[in-house]
Write an enzyme that holds these catalytic residues in place. Structure first.
Site, PDB file in Angstrom:
ATOM      1  N   LYS A  82       0.794  -1.192   0.089  1.00 37.22           N
ATOM      2  CA  LYS A  82      -0.011  -0.139   0.108  1.00 37.22           C
ATOM      3  C   LYS A  82       0.941   1.389  -0.079  1.00 37.22           C
ATOM      4  O   LYS A  82       1.715   1.354   0.973  1.00 37.22           O
ATOM      5  CB  LYS A  82      -0.867   0.031   1.231  1.00 37.22           C
ATOM      6  CG  LYS A  82      -2.344   0.894   1.031  1.00 37.22           C
ATOM      7  CD  LYS A  82      -2.777   0.636   2.501  1.00 37.22           C
ATOM      8  CE  LYS A  82      -4.349   0.968   2.393  1.00 37.22           C
ATOM      9  NZ  LYS A  82      -5.018   0.813   3.614  1.00 37.22           N
TER      10      LYS A  82
HETATM   11  O1  G3P Z   1      -7.949   1.388   5.345  1.00 32.44           O
HETATM   12  C1  G3P Z   1      -8.310   2.864   5.074  1.00 32.44           C
HETATM   13  C2  G3P Z   1      -9.648   3.267   5.093  1.00 32.44           C
HETATM   14  O2  G3P Z   1     -10.620   2.363   5.168  1.00 32.44           O
HETATM   15  C3  G3P Z   1      -9.562   4.062   6.461  1.00 32.44           C
HETATM   16  O3  G3P Z   1     -10.827   4.494   6.854  1.00 32.44           O
HETATM   17  O4  G3P Z   1     -12.405   5.155   8.590  1.00 32.44           O
HETATM   18  O5  G3P Z   1     -10.044   5.710   8.866  1.00 32.44           O
HETATM   19  O6  G3P Z   1     -11.549   6.855   7.229  1.00 32.44           O
HETATM   20  P1  G3P Z   1     -11.361   5.752   8.117  1.00 32.44           P
END
Ligand code: G3P
Length: 213
Positions: A82
């Site tokens: 990633k």
């Molecule tokens: O893994 C990346 C993403 O899904 C993060 O989500 O909830 O931290 O905005 P969030």
């Protein structure tokens, strides 16, 4: 549409993988920090459970991104490196692609970013829809625009809807033809539930009891 679990918790991956519906896992540095476990061990354990595990580089320059990503990729063939959506990240994605290493471009918030990552050769891109909604923008609108751009341009890069917050996000991602949706554990647990399923089953079982001798 493939379903990924957005977590760095191996027990959660075991639980959902046992349902037979899990295609992969996405981790990020914040999720890994929350669990406080060894990163390599976590990724390796997850790779034994699912065919695709995103492991994020924390370096910000090309040379170190490449060094870190190559190490992650050497851990297991299920690892996807990633890489953040920066110009150094684009160079690293291009390098990984030329060396047969799969990548997931993270922190995508616009169509131009999505197009650049695809042209650099990203295996998948992660537009963060919840974080756009959080600042009053239209996260799912971004997915709609990306999917339309993808139809005209036939990019091979898979669109992974990330930063999902509730079950409706999964429904809308599927209806827009997104290739993958990553879902936090708490939201994933809501997906099989419906009150009419619960009350219907209760009624079937109580009726069945009445005819038992
Ligand atoms: O893994 C990346 C993403 O899904 C993060 O989500 O909830 O931290 O905005 P969030």
């Amino acid at each position: 549409m493939k379903l990924f679990l957005d977590t760095a918790n191996v027990e959660q991956v075991k639980e959902i993988a046992a349902w037979g519906v899990l295609d992969g896992v996405t981790t990020n540095p914040s999720l890994v920090a929350k669990e406080g476990k060894d990163f390599e061990e976590t990724v390796m354990a997850m790779c034994d459970l699912v065919p695709c595990v995103s492991a994020q580089v924390t370096a910000t320059d090309f040379d170190n991104m490449v060094m870190q990503g190559k190490e992650y990729a050497s851990w297991h063939k299920h690892v996807v490196v990633k890489v953040p959506m920066t110009t150094e990240g684009l160079k690293a994605i291009h390098h990984f692609t030329n060396h047969g290493i799969k990548t997931n471009t993270t922190l995508v918030f616009s169509v131009p970013q999505a197009i650049l990552a695809a042209k650099a050769g990203a295996t998948m891109i992660s537009p963060f829809i919840g974080r756009l909604d959080d600042i009053g923008e239209d996260g799912m609108g971004l997915i709609e625009e990306i999917m339309e751009a993808w139809q005209w341009n036939r990019f091979k890069t898979e669109v992974l809807v990330a930063s999902t917050r509730h079950p409706r996000h999964i429904v809308e991602a599927a209806m827009l033809g997104a290739h993958i949706c990553t879902v936090p554990y708490e939201v994933f647990k809501k997906l099989p539930m419906h009150p009419l399923t619960d009350s219907g089953l209760e009624k079937f079982l109580s009726d069945w009891k009445k005819v038992q001798k």
